[in-house]
Design a protein around this motif. Structure first.
Motif: not given
Ligand code: FAD
Length: 500
Positions: A361-370
């Motif tokens: 919502r706040l246009n903020t980067k985070y990262y995710t992977a399997n």
């Protein structure tokens, strides 16, 4: 307002001019304070009380001065609007014994509250100031509600100690702190406080006995000076936005902290009062918190969740994950050269869904992977390094050896990082507000190095030193601004009356 020129000051009998830091102008010591006041009165520059800084403490002090009998009160603000930390504040005000708390059936005592405040400071907060806060905060909270008109939500437990002491101001669409400032501003205007916007206080003016009788300011039109019978309250906040001061008083690493709040708290509390021999205390103490500086998002909930590990930009763990968010924020700035860290959690982390939605919502980067390997690649950490961190941590969880890790991890109930997808949440250490400044006594009078009150000089809110050390119960900063702002206003009004 006419500018106070060298000639007019001399004509008014102000002699003994010390070397001025304002070239070509004579805002120096007023040998004959009385003459300076008389001249200022004729020119409409004499006030019963002067407050510097339109934050929570300053607005409160100005209102209180008028409500206690001061006739004309000036509030000097360097910007064209309030621009301090108060407008960034969540709006928690910490206290006990208010009418609202009593009506909610909350049982608390002055003694328990006092002990809790002393405890969070490791016993190093000034006991007399803490006692004054404890005694006055019930009436302060009632005043905020009944006179200022703020709306509090249901009283909440403070994160620590877990008592019902957090009175959260309803922001009604803005932060609770900004709502407080709006309401204080409206009341101050109604009371007739004279607002002098774009007036940056540059120096305090004293009589030949060292008593404060005025303030020199810089305005868009040039230098000016105002005088006062009742005194001056410094309510300029702390020095969190002054890297030279954070470096000098706390350490170079602190000047690399991101700023969580205002850029206008630049240490006027120190610059104005140091030349008057004021005693500075707790200068290395401040509150910190995690932040993503680019978007100003606070990733606190993940850091407080009890899940995952924290690593630096090279994938090295550097802090016990059990620590408070304050310590984790400070450690990021102190122990990592970039002041950049990652919380690595798995999808069992209870707050991750809520947090990632907020980030989106706040246009903020985070990262995710399997896989951890994939996640490491995304955040530029060598995959083998991050995989080893996670394997070491998971083995220690299984074997009950978390405390033997380096640094140890003290989760009381640890969970493995096992369930894909995995997440990397960034954070930086951020400075909330500094605690150091000129020591005040319970009457908000600034103390000198000789242990005496400097006549006519008061401080309140984050400008004042002594009330906070190490940490504070959530809401005690706005509480301190309320309690000592009200006292400073009352004291200036009494002094102005006595001078008539
Ligand atoms: C993100 C964040 C959340 C927070 N949440 C809470 C919370 O929920 N509860 C709580 O208790 N505390 C909270 N705080 C801390 C709280 O905001 C401060 O303690 C509080 O704002 C202090 O108020 P103040 O009036 O002392 O100073 P400020 O609000 O900082 O106001 C200082 C004013 O002085 C002006 N000024 C500075 N220098 C001069 C000068 N030379 N001449 C004229 N004017 C000058 C500035 O422009 C500013 O308008 C939070 C802080 C941040 C950053």
């Amino acid at each position: 307002m006419t500018q106070l020129s060298r000639r007019t000051i001399l004509k008014a009998g102000v002699a003994g001019l010390a070397a001025s830091t304002l070239p070509g102008i004579a805002f120096a010591r007023a040998k004959d304070g009385q003459a300076a006041l008389e001249k200022a009165a004729k020119e409409g520059r004499l006030y019963d009380a002067i407050v510097i800084g339109a934050g929570a403490a300053g607005l409160t002090a100005a209102i209180s001065a008028i409500d206690n009998g001061a006739k004309n009160v000036a509030l000097l603000e360097q910007k064209d609007r309030p621009d301090g930390n108060a407008i960034y504040a969540l709006g928690s005000v910490c206290g006990w014994g208010s009418k609202r708390q009593i009506s909610e059936g909350i049982k608390d005592t002055a003694e328990d509250f006092y002990k809790a405040m002393m405890h969070v400071s490791n016993g190093r907060a000034d006991p007399a100031l803490t006692r004054q806060y404890t005694n006055d905060i019930p009436a302060g909270l009632d005043w905020l509600q009944e006179v200022v008109g703020v709306k509090f939500g249901k009283v909440k437990r403070a994160p620590y100690p877990r008592e019902f002491r957090v009175n959260k101001i309803n922001g009604e669409g803005i932060t609770g702190g900004a709502q407080l400032v709006q309401k204080l501003l409206a009341l101050a205007k109604k009371r007739g406080v004279k607002f002098l916007w774009e007036n940056r206080a540059t120096r305090l003016l004293t009589d030949n006995k060292g008593g404060v009788i005025g303030v020199a300011v810089m305005t868009p039109e040039g230098r000016k000076a105002y005088f006062t019978k009742g005194g001056v309250t410094i309510a300029t906040g702390g020095f969190s936005a002054n890297p030279e001061m954070t470096d000098k008083y706390i350490g170079g690493w602190a000047s690399r902290l991101a700023i969580r709040g205002s850029r206008s708290t630049t240490g006027a509390n120190i610059a104005l009062t140091l030349p008057l021999n004021a005693k500075m205390v707790n200068m290395d103490q401040f509150h910190a918190g995690p932040i993503i500086a680019e978007t100003h998002v606070n990733p606190n909930e993940v850091l407080n969740s009890g899940y995952g590990i924290i690593v630096d930009a090279r994938g090295k763990r550097f802090v016990d994950e059990k620590n408070t968010y304050v310590i984790k924020a400070k450690a990021a700035a102190q122990l990592t050269i970039e002041n950049k860290a990652w919380a690595i959690v798995d999808s069992d982390c209870k707050v991750i869904d809520k947090m990632t939605k907020r980030f989106q919502r706040l246009n903020t980067k985070y990262y995710t992977a399997n896989t951890i390997e994939e996640l490491a690649k995304q955040i530029n950490i060598a995959p083998a390094v991050l995989q080893k961190d996670v394997d070491d941590y998971n083995n220690a969880v299984k074997n009950g050896t978390l405390k033997q890790m380096n640094p140890p991890c003290s989760y009381p109930k640890p969970f493995p990082i096992a369930k894909a997808p995995f997440f990397a949440i960034p954070y930086e250490g951020g400075m909330t507000a500094t605690f150091g400044g000129p020591l005040i006594n319970p009457k908000a009078e600034v103390q000198s190095l000789e242990g005496k009150s400097i006549p006519g000089l008061y401080a309140a809110g984050n400008a004042a030193g002594g009330l906070f050390f190490r940490d504070y119960i959530g809401g005690a900063q706005l509480g301190g601004a309320t309690v000592f702002g009200r006292i400073a206003g009352r004291e200036m009004a009494a002094r102005a009356k006595a001078a008539k």
